[in-house]
Every structure is written in structure tokens, then in C-alpha cells.
Design an enzyme around this catalytic site. Structure first.
Site, PDB file in Angstrom:
ATOM      1  CD  GLU A 101      -2.932  -1.107   2.343  1.00  0.00           C
ATOM      2  OE1 GLU A 101      -2.470  -0.671   3.423  1.00  0.00           O
ATOM      3  OE2 GLU A 101      -4.055  -1.608   2.240  1.00  0.00           O
TER       4      GLU A 101
ATOM      5  CD  GLU B 103       4.243 -21.381  11.181  1.00  0.00           C
ATOM      6  OE1 GLU B 103       4.335 -21.513  12.404  1.00  0.00           O
ATOM      7  OE2 GLU B 103       3.225 -20.955  10.599  1.00  0.00           O
TER       8      GLU B 103
END
Length: 311
Positions: free
Chosen positions: A94, A125
Site C-alpha cells: 500500500e 514458517e
């Protein structure tokens, strides 16, 4: 931190985490009317801003450190797995349309790569080595900042990213939702937003995810304010890449200058649509090239450019 191959130890570790705690008072939530569940969930969410507020000094100190490095050409890198990784990628993605940053200036890394944005990548992960490889691909420098994000504060990918970044001299921030986390301990700046047990046991995309989003909003937004990407509360570095943003650009110039439509159009034409430059041409009475020079000399800070122009 336990080995991922030791399931009993891992289970015991998870049971010790606030974010994983079971809430017996909610054991019959699936029997409640939908409106009652919505009220419960909304009530849970109201506690998140209070938890963030308790950590504002730590957040502000981290932001100042990030901004100081970015002002010298550094990058902001988020690193996480699952929901935490997705939130980092979202915040990074963004920044270019909002603040006209280069796509490489704020980077989101998620364990498992782009595929992990929409599906689970098995074992990613649990790999600190993968985090180190992802950071090495960016050629990290001491001017850069790495923010490790993990609700539990124990995710090997996030911890590995912070540890490797710190070994390279980069600034490090650990963002977690449990106190005394391994991630925070590994980082120079520690931000632990303890939101308590989730509505659904272990679903840390809920309150923990909301808390992480609020903190990432602060880190990126306030850093950009410090870098001169705004004029007051106006996004003068907005990138007009579609009709809505082009309309927003004209509105921002109008709010900043009080000029009429024709003057705004002339200013935007003279500055190739750059809002900050257009504002400067109107308020300082200079042409487009002069506005560009003044902003370059002021490091992109519109107030400083106005002062240099005598505006």
C-alpha cells in the site's frame, strides 16, 4: 524455542502462550444466535486499541529509528509467516500508491514466498534458514530495517529474519502479541501487544492480527510523515494511477492551496501530475522546474521547500 519435530514439547509451549489460551466460557459459542456472536466478537475487538496504546512509547521510538535510516536511503522490510506475513505484505504493497514510494523501499517478505499469500506452504514458517536466504536476496545493509512479525513471538522464520538482520547491522524490530517472546528478545526494538486469548482458540488472525495491522499502520504512516510524504494531514505524495486517485490529487491540491480548478489544472500539467510540486508552484509562485529543484534540495519536504522559496 522447541524443535518443530518434538510435537509434545511444541504443544506444551503453545499451551503456555496467552494467544493460544482456551476460554471455557466460550465453549458453547456455536450454539448462540448470530447477533450474539457478533456482539461478542465486536466486544473483543474493542480491547485491541487499548493494548496498542499501552505500547505507544515503544512504537514511537521504533518509528523514529526507522525514519532516521530511511532518510539516508534505507529500506523497511517486514518478515513474517501466515497471517503475520500477509499483513506485512499488505502494508508494504500500500505504500507505493499512498506515498509514491519506490516498490523496493518498503518490502514484505512472507515465509514460502508469494504462493503463501493465498495458501499454506508446508514448513516454511519453521525455517530460519529460509528467512536468512530471503534477506540475503535483498542485499541487506545497515541502513535497512527488518520488522519481524509473529503473533506467538516464537515463529522461527520471523526470529531468523531478525537475528540475521541484526548480525548484518540492520535495525531490528520484533512485533509480537505475547509477553517475553523470543522474537522481541532477538530484536533491538521490542513491541509486544498483549491482546489476550482469542475468541476462537488459536485463531490469531483475530485480535492479534488486528493489533499487528494497527501497529504496522503506525510504523509505515508515521515514518512517511517524518520523511515529508505529507503536508499537514494531506497525502501530497499520492500517486495518481487511476481515476479515483486523479480526482483525489486535484482535491488535495485544492485543500492545500485554496486554488480554483483552472489554476490547479495548470499546476498539475506543469508538474506532470505531481501533487507536491503542484502545491509548491501555486503557494510559492514558482514554475515546475523550480519546484522540482526546491523539493530536491529540501529532501522532499514541502514545508522546507516553501520556506526556501520564501513562501
Amino acid at each position: 524455542m522447541t524443535s518443530p519435530s518434538d510435537p509434545r514439547a511444541l504443544r506444551a509451549e503453545l499451551e503456555s502462550l496467552t494467544t493460544e489460551a482456551f476460554r471455557p466460557e466460550l465453549a458453547d459459542i456455536d450454539r448462540l444466535p448470530t447477533l450474539d456472536i457478533a456482539r461478542l466478537m465486536n466486544g473483543e475487538d474493542t480491547s485491541v486499541p487499548t493494548a496498542v496504546a499501552a505500547r505507544l512509547p515503544e512504537i514511537a521510538a521504533a518509528v523514529d529509528a526507522v525514519a532516521e535510516r530511511m532518510a539516508r536511503g534505507g529500506r523497511l522490510v517486514y518478515a513474517g509467516a501466515g497471517t503475520a506475513g500477509r499483513l506485512g505484505v499488505l502494508d508494504a504493497s500500500e505504500c507505493p500508491p499512498t506515498f509514491n514510494t519506490d516498490p523496493g523501499q518498503v518490502v514484505g517478505l512472507i515465509a514460502g514466498g508469494p504462493e503463501a499469500m493465498v495458501s499454506s506452504v508446508e514448513g516454511a514458517e519453521d525455517s530460519g534458514e529460509l528467512a536468512r536466504a530471503d534477506l540475503d536476496a535483498l542485499a541487506l545493509t545497515p541502513l535497512d530495517t527488518v520488522v519481524g512479525i509473529s503473533a506467538s513471538g516464537r515463529t522461527p522464520y520471523a526470529i531468523g529474519a531478525v537475528e540475521h538482520a541484526r548480525s548484518l547491522g540492520a535495525l531490528t524490530i520484533g512485533l509480537a502479541c505475547n509477553a517475553h517472546s523470543a522474537l522481541a528478545a532477538a530484536a533491538e526494538h521490542r513491541i509486544e501487544i498483549v491482546v489476550g486469548p482469542e475468541l476462537l482458540t488459536g485463531s490469531t488472525r483475530l485480535k492479534s492480527g488486528t493489533a499487528q495491522k494497527l501497529v504496522l499502520n503506525m510504523i509505515s504512516t508515521i515514518t512517511m510523515i517524518r520523511l515529508g510524504k505529507t503536508y499537514g494531514n494531506l497525502m501530497v505524495d499520492v500517486r495518481a494511477s487511476n481515476d479515483k486517485l486523479r480526482a483525489r490529487s486535484r482535491r488535495i491540491v485544492a485543500l492545500a492551496t485554496g486554488a480554483g480548478d483552472e489554476e490547479i489544472e495548470r499546476a498539475l500539467t506543469a508538474t506532470d501530475g505531481e501533487v507536491k510540486h503542484a502545491v509548491l508552484t501555486i503557494l510559492a509562485g514558482v514554475d515546475g522546474p523550480t519546484a522540482a529543484r526546491l523539493l530536491e534540495e529540501s529532501g522532499g519536504h514541502l514545508r522546507a521547500a516553501l520556506a526556501a522559496a520564501g513562501g
